[in-house]
Design an enzyme around this catalytic site. Structure first.
Site, short mmCIF file in Angstrom:
data_model
loop_
_atom_site.label_atom_id
_atom_site.label_comp_id
_atom_site.label_asym_id
_atom_site.label_seq_id
_atom_site.Cartn_x
_atom_site.Cartn_y
_atom_site.Cartn_z
N CYS A 115 -5.10 -3.43 2.48
CA CYS A 115 -4.79 -3.48 3.91
C CYS A 115 -6.01 -3.73 4.80
O CYS A 115 -6.53 -4.83 4.82
CB CYS A 115 -4.02 -2.24 4.32
SG CYS A 115 -3.03 -2.54 5.81
N LYS A 171 -9.57 2.13 -1.77
CA LYS A 171 -9.76 1.46 -0.47
C LYS A 171 -11.08 1.86 0.18
O LYS A 171 -11.34 3.04 0.43
CB LYS A 171 -8.59 1.81 0.44
CG LYS A 171 -8.58 1.09 1.78
CD LYS A 171 -7.30 1.45 2.55
CE LYS A 171 -7.15 0.68 3.85
NZ LYS A 171 -5.89 1.04 4.52
N GLU A 186 0.87 -1.19 0.00
CA GLU A 186 0.00 0.00 0.00
C GLU A 186 0.91 1.25 0.00
O GLU A 186 1.97 1.25 0.63
CB GLU A 186 -0.83 -0.06 1.30
CG GLU A 186 -1.78 1.09 1.53
CD GLU A 186 -2.50 0.93 2.89
OE1 GLU A 186 -2.08 0.09 3.73
OE2 GLU A 186 -3.50 1.63 3.12
#
Ligand code: ACM
Length: 273
Positions: free
Chosen positions: A151, A118, A46
């Site tokens: 993540c 995300k 990330e």
């Protein structure tokens, strides 16, 4: 007619310690690690080119880049072309309506450039970024269906489940993990969805002028539909690693002859009312 799923497919990941804000240096470091890698797909961490611990939203804006016209995205496309591999990498994306913590998928072979933003932002990310608004996405990469999450998405089982329901065989998972749980959970994310997961985490720490410090847990991991761990790096290792997988395994959703992890779901009982 759909193409046959390849029986041999190589996935790689890069684990390293970006230097906060030093993009050129970080791109050079990753390029050096990738030089000897040959794989169908490589996953980078990330925010791999910028580092993670922004001072505030203004600094995130300063370091973010447009996709596909920024330096980081063009560099990824160049690497993909030069080494003939698809790459999924985390990037601070400067979009017309704000900054997103995104992952791009590039594959020069097919002129592919896709974005995932995300969805589940972690902690201070809620100050720096807008929450993702493109949904969970699955892309065809060299005969294999690849889903992307970033993540902290891991802690919501719905993320990986949604990707599996959309047909993902391999889940590419760029990460900057700070809590110690994810690496233990990923074999189960793989098992409950019968998919391969590739978690590319960073290592080292971001240390800022104002004394703030955040350390990352490394231990990047590749897990298989039977919950086995195919590849596991140490907490401080800096390296690229590759493993061969058989993506056909992820088409078999049976855990017993009578139990299919997707078709046996009872969503009518998952609602609160
Ligand atoms: C995280 O989502 N970077 C912990």
């Amino acid at each position: 007619m759909s193409r046959p799923v390849p029986s041999r497919w190589t996935v790689g990941l890069v684990q390293y310690a970006p230097a906060f804000g030093r993009k050129a240096e970080n791109l050079a470091a990753v390029e050096a690690l990738l030089r000897d890698v040959r794989a169908d797909l490589v996953v980078l961490p990330e925010l791999f080119a910028t580092g993670y611990l922004f001072r505030d939203a203004a600094e995130a804006l300063e370091l973010a880049e447009p996709v596909p016209d920024g330096l980081t995205c063009r560099t990824l496309q160049d690497w993909s072309r030069r080494w003939d591999m698809a790459i999924v990498a985390g990037i601070a994306e400067r979009a017309p309506d704000g900054i997103y913590n995104s992952a791009v998928l590039v594959d020069a072979r097919t002129d592919t450039l896709e974005i995932y933003r995300k969805i589940h932002l972690f902690n201070e990310e809620k100050v720096w970024f807008r929450p993702g608004n493109l949904g969970f996405r699955v892309f065809s990469v060299r005969g294999v269906q690849v889903g992307v999450m970033v993540c902290f998405d891991w802690i919501f089982p719905e993320a990986c489940r949604t990707l599996a329901l959309k047909g993902a065989q391999v889940v590419a998972h760029p990460a900057n993990l700070v809590l110690p749980y994810c690496q233990r959970a990923m074999p189960i994310r793989s098992l409950e969805n019968r998919v391969f997961c590739v978690t590319a985490n960073r290592t080292g720490a971001d240390v800022r002028e104002d004394g703030r410090r955040l350390a990352f847990t490394g231990q990047s991991i590749v897990t298989a539909p039977d919950a086995s761990v195919l590849l596991a790096l140490g907490p401080d290792e800096v390296r690229a690693a590759v493993v061969e997988v058989d993506p056909r395994m992820a088409l078999d959703k049976q855990v017993t002859t009578r139990n299919h992890v997707l078709r046996d779901r009872r969503p009518e009982y998952y609602r609160m009312s």
